[in-house]
Design a protein around this motif. Structure first.
Motif, PDB file in Angstrom:
ATOM      1  N   ALA A   1    -102.995  51.022 -67.995  1.00  0.00           N
ATOM      2  CA  ALA A   1    -104.429  51.016 -68.895  1.00  0.00           C
ATOM      3  C   ALA A   1    -104.831  52.545 -69.156  1.00  0.00           C
ATOM      4  CB  ALA A   1    -105.561  50.400 -67.555  1.00  0.00           C
ATOM      5  N   ARG A   2    -104.288  53.313 -68.437  1.00  0.00           N
ATOM      6  CA  ARG A   2    -104.751  54.636 -69.169  1.00  0.00           C
ATOM      7  C   ARG A   2    -103.991  55.024 -70.397  1.00  0.00           C
ATOM      8  NH1 ARG A   2    -106.684  59.304 -65.733  1.00  0.00           N
ATOM      9  NH2 ARG A   2    -108.606  57.971 -66.249  1.00  0.00           N
ATOM     10  N   SER A   3    -102.994  54.234 -71.109  1.00  0.00           N
ATOM     11  CA  SER A   3    -102.146  54.779 -72.058  1.00  0.00           C
ATOM     12  C   SER A   3    -101.661  56.121 -71.934  1.00  0.00           C
ATOM     13  CB  SER A   3    -103.218  54.551 -73.219  1.00  0.00           C
ATOM     14  OG  SER A   3    -103.523  53.100 -73.633  1.00  0.00           O
ATOM     15  N   PRO A   4    -100.931  56.180 -70.914  1.00  0.00           N
ATOM     16  CA  PRO A   4    -100.720  57.773 -70.772  1.00  0.00           C
ATOM     17  C   PRO A   4     -99.592  58.295 -71.583  1.00  0.00           C
ATOM     18  CG  PRO A   4     -99.660  56.653 -68.994  1.00  0.00           C
ATOM     19  CD  PRO A   4    -100.267  55.532 -70.205  1.00  0.00           C
ATOM     20  N   HIS A   5     -99.517  59.612 -71.501  1.00  0.00           N
ATOM     21  CA  HIS A   5     -98.491  60.417 -72.252  1.00  0.00           C
ATOM     22  C   HIS A   5     -97.296  60.094 -71.584  1.00  0.00           C
ATOM     23  CE1 HIS A   5    -101.248  61.962 -74.995  1.00  0.00           C
ATOM     24  NE2 HIS A   5    -102.198  62.259 -74.029  1.00  0.00           N
ATOM     25  N   VAL A   6     -97.396  60.281 -70.250  1.00  0.00           N
ATOM     26  CA  VAL A   6     -96.526  60.183 -69.141  1.00  0.00           C
ATOM     27  C   VAL A   6     -96.564  59.172 -68.378  1.00  0.00           C
ATOM     28  CG1 VAL A   6     -94.918  61.546 -67.488  1.00  0.00           C
ATOM     29  CG2 VAL A   6     -95.901  62.894 -69.524  1.00  0.00           C
ATOM     30  N   LEU A   7     -95.807  58.140 -68.021  1.00  0.00           N
ATOM     31  CA  LEU A   7     -95.763  57.180 -66.985  1.00  0.00           C
ATOM     32  C   LEU A   7     -95.111  57.556 -65.850  1.00  0.00           C
ATOM     33  CD1 LEU A   7     -97.220  54.686 -66.510  1.00  0.00           C
ATOM     34  CD2 LEU A   7     -95.662  53.459 -67.495  1.00  0.00           C
ATOM     35  N   LEU A   8     -95.637  57.477 -64.854  1.00  0.00           N
ATOM     36  CA  LEU A   8     -94.980  57.904 -63.451  1.00  0.00           C
ATOM     37  C   LEU A   8     -94.900  56.656 -62.693  1.00  0.00           C
ATOM     38  CD1 LEU A   8     -96.717  61.101 -62.604  1.00  0.00           C
ATOM     39  CD2 LEU A   8     -94.351  60.859 -64.117  1.00  0.00           C
ATOM     40  N   LEU A   9     -93.719  56.237 -62.511  1.00  0.00           N
ATOM     41  CA  LEU A   9     -93.652  54.730 -61.767  1.00  0.00           C
ATOM     42  C   LEU A   9     -92.877  54.850 -60.267  1.00  0.00           C
ATOM     43  CD1 LEU A   9     -93.204  52.274 -64.594  1.00  0.00           C
ATOM     44  CD2 LEU A   9     -95.585  52.830 -63.421  1.00  0.00           C
TER      45      LEU A   9
ATOM     46  N   ARG B   1    -111.557  57.583 -69.309  1.00  0.00           N
ATOM     47  CA  ARG B   1    -113.089  57.846 -69.074  1.00  0.00           C
ATOM     48  C   ARG B   1    -113.463  57.725 -70.710  1.00  0.00           C
ATOM     49  NH1 ARG B   1    -116.365  61.351 -65.477  1.00  0.00           N
ATOM     50  NH2 ARG B   1    -118.025  60.079 -66.009  1.00  0.00           N
ATOM     51  N   GLY B   2    -114.791  57.101 -70.975  1.00  0.00           N
ATOM     52  CA  GLY B   2    -115.163  56.975 -72.233  1.00  0.00           C
ATOM     53  C   GLY B   2    -114.712  55.645 -72.891  1.00  0.00           C
ATOM     54  N   THR B   3    -113.922  54.954 -72.408  1.00  0.00           N
ATOM     55  CA  THR B   3    -113.701  53.624 -73.044  1.00  0.00           C
ATOM     56  C   THR B   3    -114.961  52.781 -72.980  1.00  0.00           C
ATOM     57  OG1 THR B   3    -111.702  53.871 -71.832  1.00  0.00           O
ATOM     58  CG2 THR B   3    -112.331  51.823 -72.932  1.00  0.00           C
ATOM     59  N   THR B   4    -115.160  52.288 -74.070  1.00  0.00           N
ATOM     60  CA  THR B   4    -116.688  51.309 -74.222  1.00  0.00           C
ATOM     61  C   THR B   4    -116.338  50.077 -73.224  1.00  0.00           C
ATOM     62  OG1 THR B   4    -115.872  50.271 -76.066  1.00  0.00           O
ATOM     63  CG2 THR B   4    -117.074  52.148 -76.298  1.00  0.00           C
TER      64      THR B   4
END
Ligand SMILES: Nc1ncnc2c1ncn2[C@@H]1O[C@H](COP(=O)(O)OP(=O)(O)O)[C@@H](O)[C@H]1O
Ligand SMILES: [Mg+2]
Lengths: 340, 294
Positions: free
Chosen positions: B160-168, B114-117
């Motif tokens: 797209a989230r650029s997450p700290h932790v990616l759960l796949l 959220r907050g991505t332009t």
């Protein structure tokens, strides 16, 4: 999912003996791996040395970003670019229109023959020409247009009010457990009341003015919308909801991004049903208490023995109902294509 | 082709499972699915979770992402407890779970923080679609693309989230063998460019060996008294725990044909209770390269 399931079968179908043996090996494995993890580099070096021609270089990275090659593995057609297959006759537009008009034309001819041959007396079955003349006569007196306009207006106003309320209440009941608990039993009971049962009450409360008819039609439009919308919102795919939440959607944003769009096709077919219901309730309202409109034309003609006008009113109701339904049907097709 | 960094990279964060258990209520009482899972995933590590179907891999992943809560124990990311639908992690579900009324690009955009332009978001989505090989399908609806493409869209959405932790959760399960290999390489490229902590559930031993720093095998623990043979021991399902932890040797990208990995593969299959046909069972596995007919 299916891949998982099939693999799972393969994994779990080993007989108990093997499974236990594997478990023990597994424990043995931990110790040897622990040992190994202390010196993984030397082993890794060996592995690289033994790589041979099937190493990492064997995989062409550039190919990975080529969507055409990447997509070839997928099943099914990949889009509208696939050549359009030859359409069958029943899928052609002109055939649909002509086919749909066939039966009305046959009926018209049969009607004409039956009424002019003298087989049925005109007092029971007026000829198409007599009905047409009755229509022209009413139109010249300015009544036909007035009746159609007032009936259509009642339908639209009642439909708009009822459908809007149905959407709101349906959303409340469909989205909130509390709303469901508090409202749905009562609404279910009200829905069970036959439409005509409201008429005497509405006349007493609202007199024979416009309100009584609009309210009755609104009741008729309300229930299909309320019922279908509540069910649609209650049954939005849980997995999609969870996905929405997992990506940070909550409250109003979850509603507008996932829940409402998911319910759109149901909502549109609910509106279509409600519009048909509105015409039914219109005639119920006008039959019993009115001085204008197509329903009034029916009662009035019945009292005066004007069977030609009765036929006229019935045909007009059929045509108007079908026309409005067709308009909503177009909207429905668009909505389903866009939202489903 | 080096992967381009896909955004302002988020720092990888460690994940810690402490005595995690999960039981689902059933008519016959609570049915434990997970039991006593203790696991520390280092920041930036790729951890593969292997296990037979239905052993609780997805459940563990969901707990890590705050989509489910453990009935016992706790999970923390960087020391603080996982919140409901924790924003620090992003999940790629086992099923694509795309919104059917949105285009592929719009579905990926759902993952943007959220907050991505608008402009930055569009550029990021375009880059991700390029990365997963779906640039040409950006304007297609989910029903117009294949299952494998949908799964790649789902992966792009999580990225797209650029997450700290990616759960796949079995992200490459629906892909054909070739695309699967490409996507594995892609994941490694992305990880190299933007090191995030990855928890990867898979049922594919080779995939785990190719991608992971460490492999955890989930499964029901062998019963404490090994003498208790027979159906009673099989019926008891006390819930799955970590049965085996394997540190995969070498550095990525690994040689898919390595004999050493083949040896490790055999041992993992053993751990999963699979007869490896041709491997002489009963003989202790060694760290020297044996001559397996693989
Ligand atoms: N919401 C739930 N309610 C009840 N049982 C569940 C639920 N989710 C998962 N389970 C059960 O937990 C077990 C593990 O499921 P899952 O984590 O999806 O397995 P895996 O991903 O390893 O195939 C299964 O037996 C499944 O039936
Ligand atoms: Mg699963």
């Amino acid at each position: 999912m299916t891949a998982d399931a099939s693999r799972g079968d393969a994994l779990t179908s080993t007989d108990p003996g093997t499974g236990r043996a594997g478990a023990e090996d597994g424990r043995a494995g931990v110790t040897s791996v622990d040992r190994q993890s202390n010196a993984p580099v030397a082993d890794g070096g060996l592995a690289v040395a033994a790589a041979g021609p099937f190493g990492v270089s064997g995989i062409d990275r550039r190919e990975a970003s080529d969507p055409r090659t990447a997509s070839t593995g997928g099943a099914g057609p990949t889009g509208p670019s696939a050549g359009a297959p030859r359409r069958r006759l029943v899928d052609r537009r002109w055939f649909r229109v002509a086919g749909g008009a066939l039966l009305p034309l046959v009926l018209l001819v049969a009607w004409q023959l039956a009424s002019t041959s003298g087989a049925v007396p005109v007092s029971m079955l007026p000829s198409p020409e007599m009905v047409w003349t009755a229509g022209v006569d009413l139109a010249e007196r300015g009544l036909l247009g007035l009746y159609i306009a007032i009936s259509t207006q009642r339908v639209f106003v009642g439909f708009a009010v009822g459908a809007a309320l149905g959407l709101v209440v349906g959303a409340v009941v469909g989205l909130s457990k509390l709303g469901d608990i508090l409202l749905s039993p009562t609404l279910g009971a009200i829905r069970a009341v036959p439409s005509l049962a409201w008429v005497p009450l509405l006349i007493l409360w609202l007199k024979i003015g416009e309100e009584s008819k609009v309210v009755l039609i609104a009741i008729g439009a309300f229930f299909p919308v309320y019922t279908i919308v509540a069910a649609a919102l209650r049954h939005v795919d849980r997995q999609l909801l969870e996905a929405g939440r997992a990506f940070g959607l909550r409250g109003v944003r979850l509603l507008s991004v996932v829940q409402l769009p998911a319910a759109v096709p149901s909502v549109v077919s609910a509106l279509r049903l409600a519009l048909a219901q509105s015409w039914l309730f219109l005639v119920a309202a006008e039959l019993i208490a009115s001085s204008m409109g197509l329903g009034f034309l029916l009662v009035d003609s019945g009292n005066n023995g004007r069977i030609d006008r009765i036929f006229l009113a019935i045909i007009l109701l059929a045509v108007l109902g079908k026309l409005t339904d067709a308009v909503v049907g177009l909207f429905e097709r668009w909505a389903v294509r866009k939202w489903a | 082709m080096p992967a381009t960094p896909t955004s302002t990279s988020a720092a990888a964060l460690p994940v810690e499972f402490r005595g995690v258990g999960r039981a689902f209520p059933t008519a016959a009482g609570a049915r434990p699915v997970l039991r006593d899972v203790d696991l520390v995933v280092e920041a930036g590590e790729i951890l593969a979770i292997l296990g037979p179907s239905g052993c609780g891999k997805s459940t563990l992943l969901r707990i890590a992402g705050g989509l489910d809560r453990p009935t016992s124990g706790r999970v923390t990311i960087a020391g603080s407890p996982v919140a409901d639908y924790d924003a620090r992690s992003a999940i790629g579900f086992q099923e694509p779970r795309l919104l059917p009324w949105r285009t592929v690009a719009q579905n990926v955009a759902l993952g943007l923080p959220r907050g991505t332009t608008r402009a930055a978001g569009r550029a990021h989505v375009a880059r991700l679609l390029e990365l997963v090989g779906l640039a040409e399908f950006a304007e297609h609806r989910p029903r117009e693309i294949s299952g494998g493409m949908a799964q790649r869209t789902s992966l792009a959405r999580a990225l797209a989230r650029s997450p700290h932790v990616l759960l796949l959760d079995e992200p490459f399960g629906a892909l054909d063998a070739l695309t699967r290999l490409r996507m594995q390489d892609l994941l490694l490229e992305i990880h190299a460019a933007e090191p995030t902590t990855v928890l990867l559930v898979t049922h594919d031993v080779d995939e785990a060996l190719q991608l992971a720093d460490r492999i955890v095998v989930l499964g029901t623990q062998p019963s404490a008294d090994a003498s208790a043979d027979g159906p009673a021991a099989e019926d008891a399902t006390p819930g799955a725990g970590i049965r085996q932890t394997v540190v995969v040797p070498g550095t990525r990208p690994r040689d898919r044909g390595s004999a050493e990995l083949a040896e490790l593969r055999g041992r993992l299959l053993d751990g999963l209770g699979i007869d490896r046909h041709g491997a002489a069972r009963g003989i202790q596995s060694t760290s020297t390269i044996p001559a397996f007919p693989y």
